[in-house]
Design an enzyme around this catalytic site. Structure first.
Site, mmCIF file in Angstrom:
data_model
loop_
_atom_site.group_PDB
_atom_site.id
_atom_site.type_symbol
_atom_site.label_atom_id
_atom_site.label_comp_id
_atom_site.label_asym_id
_atom_site.label_seq_id
_atom_site.Cartn_x
_atom_site.Cartn_y
_atom_site.Cartn_z
ATOM 1 N N ASP A 121 -1.089 10.175 -35.624
ATOM 2 C CA ASP A 121 -1.298 9.687 -36.982
ATOM 3 C C ASP A 121 -0.244 8.638 -37.316
ATOM 4 O OD1 ASP A 121 -2.854 9.910 -39.412
ATOM 5 O OD2 ASP A 121 -1.054 10.699 -40.342
ATOM 6 N N HIS A 128 1.556 2.481 -49.591
ATOM 7 C CA HIS A 128 1.885 3.906 -49.485
ATOM 8 C C HIS A 128 3.337 4.096 -49.070
ATOM 9 C CE1 HIS A 128 1.607 8.143 -48.520
ATOM 10 N NE2 HIS A 128 1.970 7.910 -47.275
ATOM 11 N N GLU A 194 -4.309 13.260 -47.744
ATOM 12 C CA GLU A 194 -4.041 11.886 -47.333
ATOM 13 C C GLU A 194 -5.367 11.263 -46.930
ATOM 14 O OE1 GLU A 194 0.613 11.776 -46.000
ATOM 15 O OE2 GLU A 194 -0.891 11.666 -44.427
ATOM 16 N N GLU A 196 -7.530 8.861 -45.183
ATOM 17 C CA GLU A 196 -7.311 8.041 -43.999
ATOM 18 C C GLU A 196 -8.630 7.711 -43.300
ATOM 19 O OE1 GLU A 196 -4.258 9.167 -41.314
ATOM 20 O OE2 GLU A 196 -3.115 10.321 -42.805
ATOM 21 N N ASP A 228 -5.759 13.942 -43.732
ATOM 22 C CA ASP A 228 -4.594 14.541 -43.085
ATOM 23 C C ASP A 228 -3.870 15.404 -44.123
ATOM 24 O OD1 ASP A 228 -2.759 15.001 -41.021
ATOM 25 O OD2 ASP A 228 -1.464 13.380 -41.716
ATOM 26 N N ARG A 232 3.740 19.112 -48.634
ATOM 27 C CA ARG A 232 4.887 18.235 -48.883
ATOM 28 C C ARG A 232 6.221 18.997 -48.946
ATOM 29 N NH1 ARG A 232 2.832 13.459 -47.373
ATOM 30 N NH2 ARG A 232 1.034 12.828 -48.640
ATOM 31 N N GLN A 235 7.111 19.942 -45.375
ATOM 32 C CA GLN A 235 7.438 18.691 -44.681
ATOM 33 C C GLN A 235 8.828 18.189 -45.070
ATOM 34 O OE1 GLN A 235 4.662 15.551 -45.545
ATOM 35 N NE2 GLN A 235 5.709 14.049 -44.278
ATOM 36 N N LYS A 248 2.131 19.381 -41.400
ATOM 37 C CA LYS A 248 0.928 18.600 -41.095
ATOM 38 C C LYS A 248 -0.035 19.327 -40.161
ATOM 39 C CE LYS A 248 2.016 14.408 -42.855
ATOM 40 N NZ LYS A 248 1.144 13.576 -43.705
ATOM 41 N N THR A 252 -6.444 19.101 -40.037
ATOM 42 C CA THR A 252 -6.824 17.710 -40.269
ATOM 43 C C THR A 252 -8.346 17.678 -40.277
ATOM 44 O OG1 THR A 252 -4.868 16.866 -39.117
ATOM 45 C CG2 THR A 252 -6.710 15.339 -39.419
ATOM 46 N N GLU A 356 1.682 10.297 -54.408
ATOM 47 C CA GLU A 356 1.810 9.022 -55.112
ATOM 48 C C GLU A 356 1.168 9.066 -56.500
ATOM 49 O OE1 GLU A 356 0.935 5.567 -52.229
ATOM 50 O OE2 GLU A 356 -0.016 7.346 -51.369
#
Length: 409
Positions: A121, A128, A194, A196, A228, A232, A235, A248, A252, A356
């Site tokens: 990834d 971002h 996420e 993607e 994904d 947080r 992480q 992560k 997925t 975000e």
């Protein structure tokens, strides 16, 4: 009045003959028999049965329970099969054979259409990366010094790539807030998305032999939407000094449909302008075709649209990512999947993650069922997308969806 054929699609159907994405399905009467299918409108064509019925030399290749054999067959086979499929669903003489091999999408079960070999990834959106930098380094540079010199990425877990519709169990792990004296263990309280795009490798490469940007189409078969999922809080505690790991690797999600690159020729676009020269293996200024793609993504939580990230704004292209991924001699395998990284645009409503959109929980989203900073149990996240196609028609990308269920820990 004769019944309308499933092949008589409404004008501008995003899943018309100009698209023809691949998937794998089973039927209610044969739940253990996986078949390679191609989407046409709101139906799935049994590709293997159609190939045998019409005497295709690729019949054995298409009568498979997975897309991997076709992926491994290479670009000539990809083009030949696509050309044949287009004829099968458009030439009137083929209708008697084809119509009886069509299944309504609502009557079948869709599966992960390929066996994932490796999963990588990337982190390719400047918007971002800048937002994340401003959130976590408010007094420093938003972008790290290496960001505009190479496509940053991490190796993920191939075994936890799941097909759209698979429930996502809230992960547990260690987390430590800045004010905490010691880490605690428990379910993630900052579960995120996420938005993607995933690129699927067909033709492998030899160990020790880099793949140049110009060979992108020789190796990459197609793409699909990808979510994904990211914890947080897990992480943030684990990724110093190395990269993402347990935050992560729990899941997925990918779409059950893989759109061939050839279906997206009209969506090719130039990537954003760069403000300095790249090293030769990443320099795409002289490439014959632009490396960017104009994909319009929509993200919804529980049916409420929260973001519309534009893929055309991505700083690093998929061809550059492939070149960088192999420049050290790493080999490609059939079924390799690499994600673009979170897609975000310059506007607030174009941000592809809750991190975000809520600025790490500071600004809650207002949803009909209540406020959200990060995902709650029971939330259903759905991503859809389309791209400009030939003669103004849209190319639809199969959706990817997932529902959050409580932690098993």
């Amino acid at each position: 009045m004769p019944e309308q054929s499933p092949l008589d699609l409404a004008e501008g159907d995003p899943f018309g003959p100009h698209n023809l994405p691949y998937g794998v399905f089973t039927t209610a009467d044969e739940p253990d028999r996986r078949r390679l299918g191609v989407r046409i409108g709101s139906h799935v064509l049994d590709a293997g049965a159609a190939a045998y019925a019409l005497g295709s030399p690729y019949a054995a290749l298409l009568a498979q329970p997975s897309l991997n054999p076709l992926l491994a067959a290479g670009r000539t086979a990809w083009r030949d099969v696509r050309r044949a499929l287009t004829a099968w669903v458009t030439v009137p003489a083929h209708r008697p054979d084809i119509e009886q091999l069509l299944h309504p999408i609502g009557s079948v079960t869709l599966h992960l259409p390929y066996e994932v070999a490796d999963y990588v990834d990337f982190y390719a959106s400047e918007h971002h990366a800048t937002n994340v930098g401003r959130i976590f380094r408010p007094d420093g540079d938003a972008l790290t010094p290496n960001w505009k010199h190479l496509p940053i990425g991490y190796h993920g877990r191939a075994g936890t790539v799941v097909v759209s519709g698979t429930d996502v169990v809230r992960p547990s792990g260690q987390r430590k807030a800045p004010a905490d004296a010691a880490p605690v263990f428990g379910p993630s309280v900052k579960l995120d998305i996420e938005a993607e795009v995933g690129f699927l490798v067909g033709t492998p490469s030899e160990l020790g032999t880099p793949v140049a940007m110009g060979d992108f189409r020789e190796h990459v078969f197609g793409l699909s939407l990808l979510n994904d999922w990211s914890a947080r809080d897990i992480q943030a505690w684990e990724y110093v000094p190395l990269g993402p790991f347990l935050g992560k690797s729990f899941a997925t999600s990918v779409s059950p449909w893989v759109t061939p690159l050839e279906a997206l020729d009209a969506a090719r676009t130039s990537p954003p302008a760069r403000d300095f020269d790249l090293l030769p293996y990443l320099d795409d200024s002289a490439e014959e075709e632009p490396g960017g793609l104009d994909l319009r993504i929509t993200v919804a939580i529980n049916g409420h649209v929260i973001a519309e990230p534009p893929f055309a704004t991505m700083y690093w292209t998929a061809a550059q990512q492939l070149a960088h991924m192999t420049v050290n001699g790493a080999s490609l395998r059939t079924g390799d999947l690499f994600g673009s990284g979170t897609v975000s645009g310059p506007e607030v409503h174009q941000r592809g993650s809750l991190l975000e959109l809520t600025w790490n929980g500071r600004d809650a989203l207002e949803l009909p069922e209540g406020k959200r900073t990060f995902l709650e149990d029971g939330d259903v996240v759905t991503m859809t997308a389309w791209a400009p196609g030939p003669d103004g028609v849209r190319v639809g990308l199969g959706e990817v969806t997932g529902r959050i269920v409580p932690s098993a820990a």
